[in-house]
Enzyme design. Sequence first.
Site, PDB file in Angstrom:
ATOM      1  N   ARG A 181       0.872  -1.181   0.000  1.00  0.00           N
ATOM      2  CA  ARG A 181       0.000   0.000   0.000  1.00  0.00           C
ATOM      3  C   ARG A 181       0.905   1.226   0.000  1.00  0.00           C
ATOM      4  NH1 ARG A 181      -5.400   1.497   3.371  1.00  0.00           N
ATOM      5  NH2 ARG A 181      -6.134   0.066   1.765  1.00  0.00           N
ATOM      6  N   HIS A 236      -7.353   0.744  -6.646  1.00  0.00           N
ATOM      7  CA  HIS A 236      -7.588  -0.118  -5.476  1.00  0.00           C
ATOM      8  C   HIS A 236      -8.295  -1.400  -5.957  1.00  0.00           C
ATOM      9  CE1 HIS A 236      -7.840  -1.307  -1.422  1.00  0.00           C
ATOM     10  NE2 HIS A 236      -8.773  -0.497  -0.953  1.00  0.00           N
ATOM     11  N   GLN A 238     -10.263  -4.003  -3.688  1.00  0.00           N
ATOM     12  CA  GLN A 238     -11.563  -3.543  -3.200  1.00  0.00           C
ATOM     13  C   GLN A 238     -12.662  -3.844  -4.210  1.00  0.00           C
ATOM     14  OE1 GLN A 238     -12.317  -1.808  -0.154  1.00  0.00           O
ATOM     15  NE2 GLN A 238     -14.350  -2.408  -0.845  1.00  0.00           N
ATOM     16  N   ASP A 279     -17.320   7.332  -2.076  1.00  0.00           N
ATOM     17  CA  ASP A 279     -16.110   7.148  -1.272  1.00  0.00           C
ATOM     18  C   ASP A 279     -15.812   8.490  -0.608  1.00  0.00           C
ATOM     19  OD1 ASP A 279     -13.777   6.120  -0.180  1.00  0.00           O
ATOM     20  OD2 ASP A 279     -12.639   6.145  -2.052  1.00  0.00           O
ATOM     21  N   CYS A 336     -16.365   1.748   0.180  1.00  0.00           N
ATOM     22  CA  CYS A 336     -15.260   0.848   0.565  1.00  0.00           C
ATOM     23  C   CYS A 336     -14.881   0.991   2.030  1.00  0.00           C
ATOM     24  CB  CYS A 336     -14.053   1.104  -0.333  1.00  0.00           C
ATOM     25  SG  CYS A 336     -13.336   2.753  -0.154  1.00  0.00           S
ATOM     26  N   ARG A 381     -13.634  -8.588   1.363  1.00  0.00           N
ATOM     27  CA  ARG A 381     -12.200  -8.366   1.115  1.00  0.00           C
ATOM     28  C   ARG A 381     -11.423  -9.630   1.456  1.00  0.00           C
ATOM     29  NH1 ARG A 381     -10.132  -3.206   1.136  1.00  0.00           N
ATOM     30  NH2 ARG A 381      -8.215  -4.302   0.548  1.00  0.00           N
TER      31      ARG A 381
END
Length: 324
Positions: free
Chosen positions: A121, A148, A151, A239, A278, A306
């Site tokens: 990340r 991402h 996700q 988001d 998310c 996830r």
Amino acid sequence: MNDRMSAAGNRSPEAKDAPPAPRHFLDLKDIDAVTLRDILTTAEVCKKHRRDHARPLTGKSVALIFGKPSTRTRVSFEVAIRELGGDPVILLGHEMQLGRGETIADTARVLSRYVDGIMLRTDRARNLYELAQYATVPVINGLTEASHPCQIMADILTFEELRGPIAGAVIAWVGDGNNVARSWIEAAARFRFTLRLATPPELAPPPEVLDWAKAEGARIELVRDPSDAVAGARCVITDTWVSMADTEGESRHNLLAPYRVTERLMAGAAPDALFMHCLPAHRGEEVEAAVIDGHQSVVFQEAENRLHAQKGILAWAFSADEQT
Ligand code: CP
Ligand code: NVA
């Protein structure tokens, strides 16, 4: 790999004496639709047989490098690796020599001699690609400022569990054209759904992402008004207004205020529309509490998925060395 986890393992054979190229999971656009579908099938098997599925990571260690904070990605990867039989090694960027200037290339070459895979990340996507260039083990994208993908794999698993095949569905994105939105755009090309995005023009997804999607024949519709995006949509997604890589918080709040997902906005979507986010969420900013805590919200199923989706990704990435 046994028949409880075989869907993602049907790759073409590698040369016998050359080590197979590592299977990186960097962006959805880099992976073909059949492979992504296989990964989701493996994820479903892993979810259904959580306590007795295959353990293809037995004897393998996976480094999880966090250059930015995380709750879901960290815990879901750590648990997924353990439940697949492997050992996670958590590394925080600021505690590594990376934080003191050691190069990504050297870090990749060193870690490849210790571990069997690396998840990163970072808020510099170029670091992810450089890591993958120099690593001789699979590299997985655990979020960059640009994408991402893990996700979105979990989100598609969630949609399909609840509403059936996503192909042909209309999905709406309302808010910032950020990293998560960009992976949704790539997913629209691979999973063949229509993605309508309502973003302020200043925060629209980058042209190169839209151009790529267009060249792939993806059905992407950019609109200005959130109500146009959600009209008849089977899923409404938003988001945070300020992502981890963003600095200009106040101007983003001003631009994005008209893009809050409200009960009124949701009323314009299909009657059975889902709400996705998310997480982490900011109630009263990008979404009203009544929506994210309401009956259409599936945010915690997304978070759970996830774990299962990443098992599918890990099983695929690590099945390369089983090819003969
Ligand atoms: N959705 C997500 O990636 O959450 P974290 O930042 O907590 O990992
Ligand atoms: N867009 C958000 C996603 C967090 C999981 C961020 O990058 O901070």
